[in-house]
Design an enzyme around this catalytic site. Sequence first.
Site, PDB file in Angstrom:
ATOM      1  N   HIS A 151       0.804  -1.232   0.000  1.00 52.30           N
ATOM      2  CA  HIS A 151       0.000   0.000   0.000  1.00 52.30           C
ATOM      3  C   HIS A 151       0.829   1.270   0.000  1.00 52.30           C
ATOM      4  CE1 HIS A 151      -1.828  -3.268   2.471  1.00 52.30           C
ATOM      5  NE2 HIS A 151      -2.727  -3.142   1.522  1.00 52.30           N
TER       6      HIS A 151
ATOM      7  N   GLY B 148      -8.436  16.094  11.097  1.00 53.09           N
ATOM      8  CA  GLY B 148      -9.650  15.728  10.371  1.00 53.09           C
ATOM      9  C   GLY B 148     -10.825  16.561  10.787  1.00 53.09           C
TER      10      GLY B 148
ATOM     11  N   GLU C 169     -11.919   7.522  12.383  1.00 55.64           N
ATOM     12  CA  GLU C 169     -10.556   6.971  12.254  1.00 55.64           C
ATOM     13  C   GLU C 169      -9.742   6.874  13.543  1.00 55.64           C
ATOM     14  OE1 GLU C 169     -11.630   9.641  10.368  1.00 55.64           O
ATOM     15  OE2 GLU C 169     -12.068   8.499   8.543  1.00 55.64           O
TER      16      GLU C 169
ATOM     17  N   ASP D 153     -19.704  19.780  11.307  1.00 50.05           N
ATOM     18  CA  ASP D 153     -21.162  19.794  11.378  1.00 50.05           C
ATOM     19  C   ASP D 153     -21.586  19.497  12.813  1.00 50.05           C
ATOM     20  OD1 ASP D 153     -20.003  17.310   9.868  1.00 50.05           O
ATOM     21  OD2 ASP D 153     -21.656  16.524  11.057  1.00 50.05           O
TER      22      ASP D 153
HETATM   23  N1  HPA Z   1     -19.977  11.400  11.307  1.00 46.55           N
HETATM   24  C1  HPA Z   1     -18.844  10.747  11.120  1.00 46.55           C
HETATM   25  N2  HPA Z   1     -17.721  11.331  10.724  1.00 46.55           N
HETATM   26  C2  HPA Z   1     -17.748  12.651  10.505  1.00 46.55           C
HETATM   27  C3  HPA Z   1     -18.905  13.393  10.679  1.00 46.55           C
HETATM   28  C4  HPA Z   1     -20.067  12.731  11.114  1.00 46.55           C
HETATM   29  O1  HPA Z   1     -21.143  13.344  11.281  1.00 46.55           O
HETATM   30  N3  HPA Z   1     -18.612  14.681  10.378  1.00 46.55           N
HETATM   31  C5  HPA Z   1     -17.302  14.724  10.033  1.00 46.55           C
HETATM   32  N4  HPA Z   1     -16.780  13.488  10.110  1.00 46.55           N
END
Ligand code: HPA
Length: 229
Positions: A4, A89, A178, A201
Amino acid sequence: MTPHNSAKKENIKKTVIMPGDPKRAKYIADKFLENVKLVNDVRGMNTYTGTYKGKEVTIMPSGMGMPSMGIYAYELFNFYDVDNIIRIGTCGSLKKEIPIKKIILASSSYTLSNFSKEFNGKYKDIEYSSPNLNEKVKEAAKKLDIDLTIGTINTSDLFYKEKKLSSDKYDLLAVEMESFALFYLANHFGKNATSILTVSDNIITNESISAIEREKNLDMAINLALETL
Ligand code: HPA
């Protein structure tokens, strides 16, 4: 080399910063690093090594989810002798009072996944990031005037689901996909890992960040990871 990762061992440095998205890895390399070299392109997971303020660093994408993170983190720790992995992330906030754009430092991750059981037969539902690395992230955050939220996150195997996760045992700040695998492997190999997550979000209020805001805010998390070096 592995199936990989085609990088030569000497081209992967001791500290690796891992965004999920390969495009973000290129963005970080182009915008923030000097002396950049593409060192791996297997499956489009383009990996860059360069310097930041004179310090050597590798930027490698993890892909989405624990199976993908599990492959790359295992190989980096076990075959490439990497000592530190910092994930950068996004996550979904599980609290009304943690708004979009906030930066979360994951001190631990709770999961319903069988990752640990399948890995070595020892089931765990919580794993910790590296306290030493977290101290360095906190120092860098202070210098950059970033107000971190620190605590337990949930690493989920599913993005789309019909039921919101809740836990009686842990106060969960946010969800992503992750970190548990990364922390579990780091502890298994006696290495360091942590996750710096930008809230993209809010699952409770349904707010979400625009693409432009997401980029601007990710710059803050990128700067934080690089200053941690
Ligand atoms: N769920 C899972 N992973 C994510 C989300 C979520 O709402 N938002 C950003 N990464």
